[in-house]
Design a protein around this motif. Structure first.
Motif, mmCIF file in Angstrom:
data_model
loop_
_atom_site.group_PDB
_atom_site.id
_atom_site.type_symbol
_atom_site.label_atom_id
_atom_site.label_comp_id
_atom_site.label_asym_id
_atom_site.label_seq_id
_atom_site.Cartn_x
_atom_site.Cartn_y
_atom_site.Cartn_z
ATOM 1 N N ASN A 24 0.792 -1.235 0.000
ATOM 2 C CA ASN A 24 0.000 0.000 0.000
ATOM 3 C C ASN A 24 0.826 1.288 0.000
ATOM 4 N N TYR A 25 2.128 1.218 0.270
ATOM 5 C CA TYR A 25 2.977 2.422 0.263
ATOM 6 C C TYR A 25 3.653 2.650 -1.083
ATOM 7 N N GLN A 26 3.474 1.731 -2.025
ATOM 8 C CA GLN A 26 4.184 1.848 -3.300
ATOM 9 C C GLN A 26 3.702 3.070 -4.095
ATOM 10 N N LEU A 61 12.303 -5.958 0.960
ATOM 11 C CA LEU A 61 12.826 -7.328 0.919
ATOM 12 C C LEU A 61 12.079 -8.309 1.820
ATOM 13 N N PHE A 62 11.751 -7.912 3.077
ATOM 14 C CA PHE A 62 11.127 -8.905 3.957
ATOM 15 C C PHE A 62 9.788 -9.389 3.396
ATOM 16 N N MET A 63 9.113 -8.546 2.638
ATOM 17 C CA MET A 63 7.812 -8.933 2.073
ATOM 18 C C MET A 63 8.005 -9.975 0.968
ATOM 19 N N GLY A 84 15.275 -2.352 1.166
ATOM 20 C CA GLY A 84 15.210 -3.084 2.432
ATOM 21 C C GLY A 84 14.295 -2.363 3.407
ATOM 22 N N CYS A 85 14.180 -2.913 4.606
ATOM 23 C CA CYS A 85 13.426 -2.249 5.669
ATOM 24 C C CYS A 85 14.410 -2.048 6.825
ATOM 25 N N PRO A 86 14.725 -0.808 7.177
ATOM 26 C CA PRO A 86 15.704 -0.569 8.244
ATOM 27 C C PRO A 86 15.334 -1.267 9.558
ATOM 28 N N MET A 87 14.047 -1.375 9.854
ATOM 29 C CA MET A 87 13.676 -2.063 11.097
ATOM 30 C C MET A 87 14.081 -3.543 11.047
ATOM 31 N N ALA A 88 13.878 -4.182 9.881
ATOM 32 C CA ALA A 88 14.228 -5.602 9.761
ATOM 33 C C ALA A 88 15.728 -5.817 9.970
ATOM 34 N N VAL A 112 6.556 -9.532 11.011
ATOM 35 C CA VAL A 112 7.043 -9.944 9.684
ATOM 36 C C VAL A 112 8.139 -9.025 9.146
ATOM 37 N N ASN A 113 8.221 -7.813 9.645
ATOM 38 C CA ASN A 113 9.294 -6.882 9.247
ATOM 39 C C ASN A 113 10.604 -7.344 9.889
ATOM 40 N N SER A 114 11.127 -8.457 9.395
ATOM 41 C CA SER A 114 12.298 -9.098 10.004
ATOM 42 C C SER A 114 12.944 -10.005 8.962
ATOM 43 N N TYR A 169 12.890 -0.349 15.742
ATOM 44 C CA TYR A 169 11.802 0.594 15.430
ATOM 45 C C TYR A 169 11.855 0.943 13.948
ATOM 46 N N CYS A 170 10.755 1.482 13.456
ATOM 47 C CA CYS A 170 10.724 1.992 12.087
ATOM 48 C C CYS A 170 11.126 3.462 12.154
ATOM 49 N N PRO A 171 12.201 3.849 11.472
ATOM 50 C CA PRO A 171 12.649 5.251 11.559
ATOM 51 C C PRO A 171 11.576 6.241 11.108
ATOM 52 N N ILE A 172 10.714 5.806 10.200
ATOM 53 C CA ILE A 172 9.707 6.736 9.657
ATOM 54 C C ILE A 172 8.571 6.944 10.669
ATOM 55 N N HIS A 173 8.047 5.862 11.214
ATOM 56 C CA HIS A 173 6.927 5.992 12.171
ATOM 57 C C HIS A 173 7.400 6.494 13.529
ATOM 58 N N ASP A 174 8.594 6.084 13.927
ATOM 59 C CA ASP A 174 9.082 6.439 15.261
ATOM 60 C C ASP A 174 9.409 7.936 15.368
ATOM 61 N N PRO A 197 0.464 1.062 14.313
ATOM 62 C CA PRO A 197 1.056 0.673 15.606
ATOM 63 C C PRO A 197 2.583 0.746 15.663
ATOM 64 N N GLU A 198 3.243 1.074 14.548
ATOM 65 C CA GLU A 198 4.691 1.319 14.606
ATOM 66 C C GLU A 198 5.004 2.704 15.187
ATOM 67 N N CYS A 199 3.966 3.517 15.434
ATOM 68 C CA CYS A 199 4.193 4.843 16.039
ATOM 69 C C CYS A 199 4.436 4.686 17.539
ATOM 70 N N VAL A 257 8.017 9.592 4.898
ATOM 71 C CA VAL A 257 8.283 8.977 3.597
ATOM 72 C C VAL A 257 9.292 7.862 3.786
ATOM 73 N N CYS A 258 8.938 6.659 3.347
ATOM 74 C CA CYS A 258 9.860 5.517 3.394
ATOM 75 C C CYS A 258 10.567 5.454 2.042
ATOM 76 N N GLU A 259 11.824 5.869 2.017
ATOM 77 C CA GLU A 259 12.577 5.936 0.750
ATOM 78 C C GLU A 259 12.641 4.563 0.083
ATOM 79 N N ASP A 260 12.777 3.519 0.886
ATOM 80 C CA ASP A 260 12.871 2.167 0.311
ATOM 81 C C ASP A 260 11.607 1.803 -0.467
ATOM 82 N N MET A 261 10.461 2.228 0.046
ATOM 83 C CA MET A 261 9.191 1.918 -0.611
ATOM 84 C C MET A 261 8.995 2.716 -1.899
ATOM 85 N N LYS A 262 9.757 3.783 -2.038
ATOM 86 C CA LYS A 262 9.547 4.676 -3.187
ATOM 87 C C LYS A 262 10.531 4.420 -4.329
HETATM 88 FE FE1 SF4 Z 1 10.188 -0.659 7.153
HETATM 89 FE FE2 SF4 Z 1 9.550 1.411 5.564
HETATM 90 FE FE3 SF4 Z 1 7.603 0.003 6.794
HETATM 91 FE FE4 SF4 Z 1 9.201 1.579 8.182
HETATM 92 S S1 SF4 Z 1 7.760 2.232 6.605
HETATM 93 S S2 SF4 Z 1 8.625 -0.503 8.713
HETATM 94 S S3 SF4 Z 1 11.137 1.360 7.134
HETATM 95 S S4 SF4 Z 1 9.013 -0.759 5.228
#
Ligand code: SF4
Ligand code: 13P
Length: 303
Positions: A24-26, A61-63, A84-88, A112-114, A169-174, A197-199, A257-262
């Protein structure tokens, strides 16, 4: 131009008996060309059920790894490998083993973000859509939840269990602060605030609803309310607005904004289908054990 690439992608998808899954973030144009855009849970379920031979995964990647875990007989492709996902990346099996050596033999619930290898070391997986149900499903009173400290604290607040948590943590939500939420609420007093819930806990305390990304799509659709503040990565505004053209959606801040998703572009998807790269593979010994944890989650939540 976009139209020509889109047509070529759809033609190659059918030629290769492939399915295109997008988170959904693509970017909007990727969601539009996809067979399904969804949250992590929906995408993992569809990846396990599809009869396609090839899964092209637009997300992180984790997805795609999760798709490879549930569908070992399919070819799973990622159009880019630098997503990638920095949290993973905030957890490894070695660090998990060291923590368990201190805590003793307690069950491990892994978001699953792992990495696949950490899933393989876990009792059960969860997503943002089912974390509370997964924690409640365990017979044990005490558990360790990884790698998201915010999701873990949220799940803990909804159960009477003792939840030890990992400090990821997720750098974007945190980075979203309660102050930013209060400013957005003051600007749009009529809007409901939906938060992922990542906030952080102090942000979730201000939410009218705490939901996964697809949970937010369902909530906004079913609500009588006409306006919403969106407490997650800003890519979700596109499907929210598309499904509810007469409702209003506000970003909670300009910083989500999640750069990896973009990173993935239509040209990457086209190249992936033409060249059948990049294939995502999980070693079979890891996959089998990770599959147990993902499957157990899907059984418990009935999907
Ligand atoms: Fe990972 Fe990006 Fe989702 Fe944050 S927004 S958990 S960095 S995929
Ligand atoms: P969802 O499973 O809620 O779509 O979330 C995935 C994610 O990475 C959130 O940052």
């Amino acid at each position: 131009m976009t139209n020509t690439i889109t047509k070529e992608i759809r033609a190659l998808l059918s030629e290769r008996n492939a399915i295109l899954l997008a988170h959904n973030y693509q970017p909007a144009e990727i969601q539009d060309v996809a067979d399904l855009a969804g949250d992590s849970l929906e995408l993992s379920i569809l990846a396990g059920k599809t009869e396609a031979d090839v899964i092209v995964f637009c997300g992180v990647l984790f997805m795609a790894e999760t798709a490879a875990i549930v569908s070992p007989d399919k070819t799973v492709l990622m159009p880019r490998m630098d997503t990638g996902c920095p949290m993973a990346d905030m957890i490894t099996t070695e660090a998990l083993e060291a923590r368990l050596a201190r805590l003793g033999e307690i069950p491990v619930v892994t978001y699953v973000n792992s990495p696949a290898s950490v899933k393989a070391h876990s009792t059960i997986c969860c997503t943002s859509a089912n974390a509370v149900a997964v924690v409640n499903s365990l017979p044990e009173h005490e558990l360790l939840m990884t790698p998201d400290r915010n999701l873990s604290q949220y799940a803990a607040s909804k159960t009477s269990k003792k939840v030890n948590y990992w400090d990821g943590y997720c750098p974007i939500h945190d980075r979203l602060s309660a102050r930013e939420v209060m400013i957005a609420k003051a600007a749009h007093p009529e809007a409901l605030f939906m938060a992922h819930p990542e906030c952080r806990p102090e942000v979730l305390a201000l939410a009218d609803a705490v939901l996964s990304t697809s949970g937010m799509l369902n909530f906004a659709k079913g609500s009588e309310n006409q306006s919403f503040i969106v407490g997650t990565e800003e890519g979700l505004i596109y499907p929210l607005q598309k499904a509810n053209p007469h409702k209003l959606f506000y970003k909670v801040s300009d910083n989500m904004v999640c750069e990896d998703m973009k990173r993935t572009a239509l040209s990457d998807v086209l190249r992936a289908l033409r060249t059948m790269t990049y294939e995502v593979k999980v070693p079979e010994t890891v996959r089998k054990r990770a599959f147990r944890a993902v499957k157990r989650m899907q059984e418990i939540t009935g999907r």
